[in-house]
Design an enzyme around this catalytic site. Structure first.
Site, PDB file in Angstrom:
ATOM      1  N   GLN A   9      11.840 -31.614 -43.406  1.00 16.08           N
ATOM      2  CA  GLN A   9      13.094 -32.090 -42.829  1.00 16.08           C
ATOM      3  C   GLN A   9      12.957 -33.548 -42.390  1.00 16.08           C
ATOM      4  OE1 GLN A   9      14.684 -29.004 -40.485  1.00 16.08           O
ATOM      5  NE2 GLN A   9      16.349 -30.209 -39.593  1.00 16.08           N
ATOM      6  N   SER A  87       5.587 -28.921 -43.320  1.00 14.21           N
ATOM      7  CA  SER A  87       6.497 -27.978 -42.665  1.00 14.21           C
ATOM      8  C   SER A  87       7.310 -27.218 -43.712  1.00 14.21           C
ATOM      9  CB  SER A  87       7.394 -28.739 -41.684  1.00 14.21           C
ATOM     10  OG  SER A  87       8.173 -27.857 -40.911  1.00 14.21           O
ATOM     11  N   ARG A 112      15.054 -19.153 -42.366  1.00 11.06           N
ATOM     12  CA  ARG A 112      14.307 -20.034 -41.461  1.00 11.06           C
ATOM     13  C   ARG A 112      15.227 -21.090 -40.855  1.00 11.06           C
ATOM     14  NH1 ARG A 112      11.220 -24.998 -41.916  1.00 11.06           N
ATOM     15  NH2 ARG A 112       9.136 -24.877 -40.974  1.00 11.06           N
ATOM     16  N   HIS A 191       8.393 -26.327 -33.953  1.00 11.88           N
ATOM     17  CA  HIS A 191       6.926 -26.262 -33.927  1.00 11.88           C
ATOM     18  C   HIS A 191       6.390 -26.291 -32.493  1.00 11.88           C
ATOM     19  CE1 HIS A 191       6.781 -26.614 -38.256  1.00 11.88           C
ATOM     20  NE2 HIS A 191       7.527 -27.695 -38.205  1.00 11.88           N
TER      21      HIS A 191
END
Length: 371
Positions: A9, A87, A112, A191
């Site tokens: 992202q 990620s 997700r 995270h």
């Protein structure tokens, strides 16, 4: 050796994937069916201004990066040695490695993105020019232990994640330390420990999916090492609350002989990070060519020199003593002596040597690969 890397992202932009959507119409139609909307319209026009919304960003980036890999395979089908993704990019890496189908990857990424976008409000910030050890010390000293390290992007770029008030309070302390603080435009504390509710729901969802054997090794974000088939689901679940160890992942790959990297996906964000990590590693590996007094001139702290050495060279590495030319092997990992000296213990010697007093032999990297 070669590694394909896939972005996460932050690499999205309106207009991405234009040529790919024309080339891979069947994949686009399949994506539209799974998502319930037009990924082409989202990426090329973004009429509802949703592309930067996590729920939409993640599927869009996955589709574009996956198609970029398929296009690359058309032009150059020669196998590569590793895949790695930052990620979200780890899903594309697993698709490329044959661990899951395009459809499975998109379904997982869709879920997700939905869960992460619904997570409790939080904030993230990029911290530049402060190493991990000093940053953690700073956060502890200012009673900011509610903040987690989210991304270890490069030795001089770390992303922190936490509650909005904590992230805002940390700015002054970080800038006093000499770091640059950049608040990121994110809707949640990704995270970090604050993603635990999303993690629990994602764990239930991913349990219904099976993964195939990896045809090419994939580096997991949470371990910075190749992931085993039986560990895939666990690593993807853990990734939601654990830091992205991108620096360590690239350092591992750099230790596998001569490594070339190619980024597949929109922009070249990861390429710049790899260049930074490589530069810091090269500086650390050249400390043997300088006197101890010269070592202080490098941008790496003693702890960074130790971390880089231990990541790159296993115990038993053959080294040459710069003064005598004698060939020895290491008996332990590098360690900090007297609070400031990066040293290592060698076989046949009753003491520690400063890292600047020895040079690793070239063939050592090959041995590490074969181990």
């Amino acid at each position: 050796m070669k590694t394909y890397i896939f972005p996460g992202q932050g690499s999205q932009y309106v207009g991405m994937g234009k040529k790919l959507f024309v080339e891979f119409t069947q994949h686009v139609e399949l994506a539209n069916d799974i998502l319930g909307y037009s990924v082409t319209e989202l990426c090329l026009a973004d009429p509802k201004k949703q592309l930067n919304n996590t729920q939409f960003t993640q599927p869009a980036l996955y589709v574009v990066s996956a198609l970029a890999y398929l296009q690359q395979q058309k032009h150059d089908a020669s196998p590569v040695d590793y895949f790695a993704g930052h990620s979200l990019g780890e899903y594309t890496a697993l698709f490329a490695a044959g661990a899951m189908s395009f459809e499975t990857g998109l379904k997982l990424v869709k879920k997700r993105g939905e869960l992460m976008s619904q997570a409790a409000s939080g904030a993230m910030a990029a911290v530049l020019n402060v190493d991990e050890l000093n940053l953690r010390t700073c956060l502890q000293a200012h009673n900011l232990m509610g903040i987690d390290i989210a991304n270890l992007n490069s030795p001089d770029q770390i992303v922190i994640s936490g509650l909005v008030d904590d992230i805002n309070r940390s700015q002054h302390s970080i800038e006093q330390l000499g770091g640059r603080f950049i608040k990121l435009n994110t809707s949640g504390a990704f995270h970090s420990r604050y993603m635990a509710p999303a993690q629990q729901e994602f764990a239930q969802y991913i349990a219904d999916f099976d993964f195939s054997s990896l045809q090419t090794p994939v580096i997991a974000n949470v371990t910075a090492k190749p992931v085993m088939e039986k560990e895939i689901a666990h690593c993807l679940i853990e990734q939601l609350t654990q830091p992205v160890k991108w620096t360590q992942s690239i350092e591992f790959l750099l230790a596998q002989r001569e490594m070339a990297f190619e980024e597949l996906g929109p922009k070249k964000v990861l390429t710049k990070l790899v260049d930074s990590i490589t530069s810091h590693r090269d500086a650390a590996l050249h400390i043997g060519a300088h006197k101890p007094t010269d070592t202080a001139q490098t941008s790496l702290t003693p702890q960074q020199q130790i971390d880089t050495w231990n990541t790159t060279y296993p115990i038993g590495t053959e080294v040459k003593l710069n003064k005598t030319g004698k060939i020895c092997s290491t008996r332990a990992q590098a360690t900090l002596s007297f609070g400031h000296r990066p040293t290592i213990y060698l076989h046949d010697y009753g003491g520690y040597f400063h890292l600047s007093e020895l040079s690793p032999l070239p063939q050592v990297v090959k041995k590490a690969t074969e181990a």
